[in-house]
Design a protein around this motif. Structure first.
Motif, short mmCIF file in Angstrom:
data_model
loop_
_atom_site.label_atom_id
_atom_site.label_comp_id
_atom_site.label_asym_id
_atom_site.label_seq_id
_atom_site.Cartn_x
_atom_site.Cartn_y
_atom_site.Cartn_z
N ARG A 11 0.75 -1.19 -0.07
CA ARG A 11 -0.38 0.03 0.43
C ARG A 11 1.02 1.45 -0.14
O ARG A 11 0.83 2.31 -0.47
N LYS A 12 1.97 1.20 0.79
CA LYS A 12 2.74 2.11 1.21
C LYS A 12 3.94 2.85 -0.31
O LYS A 12 3.27 3.60 -1.15
N THR B 70 2.46 1.56 -3.39
CA THR B 70 1.77 2.19 -4.27
C THR B 70 1.69 3.65 -3.83
O THR B 70 1.00 4.31 -4.99
N ASP B 71 0.62 3.39 -3.21
CA ASP B 71 0.56 5.23 -2.66
C ASP B 71 1.72 6.00 -3.59
O ASP B 71 1.10 7.62 -3.65
N LYS B 72 2.68 6.23 -3.04
CA LYS B 72 3.95 6.84 -3.74
C LYS B 72 3.39 6.61 -4.69
O LYS B 72 3.91 8.10 -5.48
N GLU C 245 0.59 9.10 -6.30
CA GLU C 245 0.82 10.82 -5.82
C GLU C 245 2.39 10.65 -7.11
O GLU C 245 1.58 11.88 -7.48
N SER D 202 -10.64 1.73 0.90
CA SER D 202 -9.29 2.69 0.16
C SER D 202 -10.25 3.37 -1.12
O SER D 202 -11.26 3.01 -1.93
N TYR E 290 -8.90 2.44 -4.18
CA TYR E 290 -8.13 1.88 -4.96
C TYR E 290 -8.56 0.66 -5.94
O TYR E 290 -8.37 0.46 -7.37
#
Length: 483
Positions: free
Chosen positions: A379-380, A382-384, A387, A440, A442
């Protein structure tokens, strides 16, 4: 160039204006949907186009894709993305039985073809980069991490679907090869082995007639092994050398001889080992010692899938150790990645592939271990990725980050080739994360990614098989989960 330089010096306003027109034209050509802001309807017909395109390109005699009667000896690549699509399609209950059977037939023919010739290293394990002929008989002898990472997953999943013991052993030997010859200090993986040694293509892997004769005279049972691997008769490589090339799977050869695959394989094991030991004394091909985040992600997924499916926890631990290296040496606390590690230093901004493929490896580890650590890291990262790479206007992901040095325009790379598209793998990741992160966004990002890729299903359906498997699962979530 002289004229351009002179024009810039004497008429800079005109040159600037022309450059702006060129830039706009390039940006327009990169538009996924021709400039329309209307959402694209996602439907099964898109998946069917991909299936039909692959069927048209399939080689029914030897397996694989891209055969042309007009150019029969064009190189043939493994194309794992095609195989991943077939693995999904053969199990999807919403597809007709005839279409499932066709997908399985194409898959098995291709997998069997690659292990029937010299594309696979029968002595040391692992796959070479591509075959120079239609029959998978003679490869370009380079060994790439990205091929072997994907093929570890493919053959392990094929074993799971078919219970073909030979696929299991191919997967195990592939993983053993990578650990033996591509594992770097710190437990990540190097990029490749060269094709050449002593300045000659394939010299490390080939055998002379004199060497074969000596082995026949010194090893009990070698004469029969030589027949199986076709080390007799007319040389098959450059007119004067032999490359082990059984022209059939060992399973089929065993069946013809009235014995089991396991019995034949075990009987040949000591002879292969003797040949491997002799080969190991030769000058080795050069190793490309770059450690690439993206390619390591593919290999991490390969080890995790092999460990889970084959019930080999040691392979899963190899994936864990490689992932830990990437986390410690190529990622920062925010989830930002570097692309390459060499000479003790991480360098270069990571591309979309680095984020997508590494996340895929983390997800494979979560599937293999159930450890929430890997899901949180996925998740971390993918979130980056969202962004840095997300296209706010048309959806989907750019190939370069928002702060990457820009060359005229930020492009997207939607096509699956020997290396899959970062967009395709991102869609897989988003689907898994959406299933495991219900609160989320996603799922929303997944739909937008699929819609952004939709025009490619019309323009180049054979080029988007991996995301087509994701689309099939998105449209039909009630049957076999992807991957």
């Amino acid at each position: 160039m002289t004229q351009i330089d002179q024009a810039w010096k004497t008429q800079p306003d005109i040159v600037t204006k022309q450059a702006e027109h060129v830039t706009k034209a390039i940006r327009a050509s990169q538009s996924d949907d021709g400039g329309s802001d209307e959402p694209v309807e996602l439907n099964q017909a898109m998946v069917q186009r991909v299936a039909s395109a692959l069927s048209d390109q399939f080689d029914p005699q030897y397996g694989g894709f891209g055969y042309s009667a007009a150019n029969p000896d064009r190189p043939k690549f493994p194309e794992p993305a095609n195989l991943i699509f077939l693995l999904d399609r053969m199990s999807r209950e919403s597809v007709s039985q005839a279409d499932r059977d066709e997908a399985q037939s194409m898959l098995v023919k291709s997998l069997d073809g690659m292990i029937s010739g010299a594309m696979v290293d029968h002595l040391g394990g692992g796959f070479h980069r591509y075959s120079v002929d239609r029959r998978w008989q003679i490869p370009h002898f380079e060994k790439m991490l990205y091929d072997n990472g994907q093929l570890a997953s493919v053959y392990a999943r094929a074993y799971e679907k078919t219970n073909n013991e030979e696929y299991r052993r191919v997967t195990e030997r592939l993983c053993e090869f990578v650990l033996r010859e591509l594992k770097a200090p710190g437990n990540a993986f190097y990029s490749a082995l060269d094709a050449d040694s002593e300045g000659e293509e394939g010299k490390f892997y080939r055998w002379t007639d004199e060497e074969v004769t000596e082995l026949t005279e010194s090893i009990d049972g070698f004469a029969d092994a030589a027949k199986i691997y076709r080390l007799v008769g007319k040389p098959n490589f450059e007119g004067e050398y032999f490359a082990p090339d059984p022209r059939g799977t060992l399973s089929d050869i065993a069946k013809e001889r009235g014995e089991s695959y396991t019995a034949l394989d075990e009987r040949l094991a000591s002879i292969r080992q003797r040949m491997f030991d002799i080969r190991s004394q030769r000058e080795r091909p050069i190793t490309d010692t770059k450690i690439l985040t993206a390619w390591n992600g593919l290999m991490i997924a390969g080890f995790a899938d092999a460990g889970r499916i084959l019930k080999k926890p040691e392979f899963t631990q190899d994936a864990v150790r490689a992932a830990e290296f990437v986390i410690s040496e190529l990622a920062d606390e925010s989830g930002r990645l570097k692309r390459s590690f060499a000479g003790g230093k991480a360098t270069l901004n990571a591309y979309l592939d680095d984020y997508a493929f590494f996340t895929s490896g983390l997800i494979a580890l979560h599937r293999a271990t159930g450890d929430e650590r890997w899901l949180l890291l996925a998740r971390k990262i993918t979130d980056k990725q969202i962004e840095l790479f997300w296209d706010d206007r048309q959806g989907g992901f750019f190939f370069t980050s928002s702060d990457h040095p820009e060359l005229i325009v930020r492009v997207k790379d939607p096509i699956d080739g020997a290396i899959p598209s970062g967009a395709s793998v991102s869609a897989e990741n988003l689907m898994y994360l959406a299933d495991h992160s219900p609160k989320s966004d996603y799922q929303e990002k997944l739909k937008a990614t699929l819609q952004a890729m939709a025009p490619m299903f019309r323009r180049a359906p054979a080029g988007v098989p991996r995301i087509a498997a994701v689309l099939a699962a998105y449209l039909d979530p009630t049957t076999t989960p992807h991957p």
